[in-house]
Design an enzyme around this catalytic site. Sequence first.
Site, PDB file in Angstrom:
ATOM      1  N   CYS A   1      -9.540 -44.293   2.969  1.00  0.00           N
ATOM      2  CA  CYS A   1      -8.631 -43.165   2.754  1.00  0.00           C
ATOM      3  C   CYS A   1      -8.398 -42.337   4.015  1.00  0.00           C
ATOM      4  CB  CYS A   1      -9.135 -42.266   1.619  1.00  0.00           C
ATOM      5  SG  CYS A   1     -10.627 -41.321   2.008  1.00  0.00           S
TER       6      CYS A   1
ATOM      7  N   HIS B   1     -14.198 -24.698   1.241  1.00  0.00           N
ATOM      8  CA  HIS B   1     -13.382 -25.821   0.777  1.00  0.00           C
ATOM      9  C   HIS B   1     -13.894 -27.061   1.496  1.00  0.00           C
ATOM     10  CE1 HIS B   1      -9.965 -28.308  -0.281  1.00  0.00           C
ATOM     11  NE2 HIS B   1      -9.815 -28.593   1.006  1.00  0.00           N
TER      12      HIS B   1
ATOM     13  N   HIS C   1     -11.680 -33.043  -2.026  1.00  0.00           N
ATOM     14  CA  HIS C   1     -11.357 -33.316  -3.433  1.00  0.00           C
ATOM     15  C   HIS C   1     -12.200 -34.477  -3.951  1.00  0.00           C
ATOM     16  CE1 HIS C   1      -7.844 -31.086  -2.028  1.00  0.00           C
ATOM     17  NE2 HIS C   1      -7.750 -30.679  -3.281  1.00  0.00           N
TER      18      HIS C   1
ATOM     19  N   ASP D   1     -11.391 -42.898  -8.415  1.00  0.00           N
ATOM     20  CA  ASP D   1     -11.132 -44.267  -7.964  1.00  0.00           C
ATOM     21  C   ASP D   1     -12.234 -44.794  -7.049  1.00  0.00           C
ATOM     22  OD1 ASP D   1     -10.654 -42.724  -5.724  1.00  0.00           O
ATOM     23  OD2 ASP D   1      -8.657 -43.515  -5.334  1.00  0.00           O
TER      24      ASP D   1
ATOM     25  N   ARG E   1     -15.035 -40.744  -6.080  1.00  0.00           N
ATOM     26  CA  ARG E   1     -14.855 -40.735  -4.625  1.00  0.00           C
ATOM     27  C   ARG E   1     -14.699 -39.300  -4.180  1.00  0.00           C
ATOM     28  NH1 ARG E   1      -9.934 -40.702  -1.493  1.00  0.00           N
ATOM     29  NH2 ARG E   1      -8.813 -41.264  -3.402  1.00  0.00           N
TER      30      ARG E   1
ATOM     31  N   CYS F   1     -13.803 -37.187  -1.461  1.00  0.00           N
ATOM     32  CA  CYS F   1     -13.025 -37.292  -0.225  1.00  0.00           C
ATOM     33  C   CYS F   1     -13.169 -35.952   0.501  1.00  0.00           C
ATOM     34  CB  CYS F   1     -11.580 -37.595  -0.585  1.00  0.00           C
ATOM     35  SG  CYS F   1     -10.523 -37.881   0.822  1.00  0.00           S
TER      36      CYS F   1
END
Length: 152
Positions: free
Chosen positions: A60, A97, A100, A104, A113, A115
Amino acid sequence: MKKEQLKETLSPLSYYVTQENGTERPFDNAFDDHFEAGLYVDIVSGEPLFTSKEKYNSGCGWPAFTKPIEKKAIEYKRDSSHGMERTEVRSKAADSHLGHVFTDGPIDEGGLRYCINSAALRFIPVAELEAAGYEAYLPLFESQDEESSDET
């Protein structure tokens, strides 16, 4: 730590990501293709979040993990920005932050996952955990050390 102090201590990118809910560029970050054994902590608070044992190459463009060290270290929030429905992940201690979480990920590892932006993380190699004050996390890597010595 106050916002003014964070602006002075964090890089502009880390500040943007952690404090302004930003996102770094995919494939152009410190930890996407980094697989050294160690601990990933919140760059703001130092709170341990992920280990290299749960990190994998998802393709990704950002570091991907199958799970956090402890679920209670992460807060989950609905994110409907940019015309998408996603689940944002933030560090509990500093409300940084991080990125996310998606559904998947590897099925055999729970299907998630995480990310995560590299700019939200600081990496501590296993050899430096004790000196950095994270010796309590050394046992998480003992089986990894045994596995790598079995391979040689």
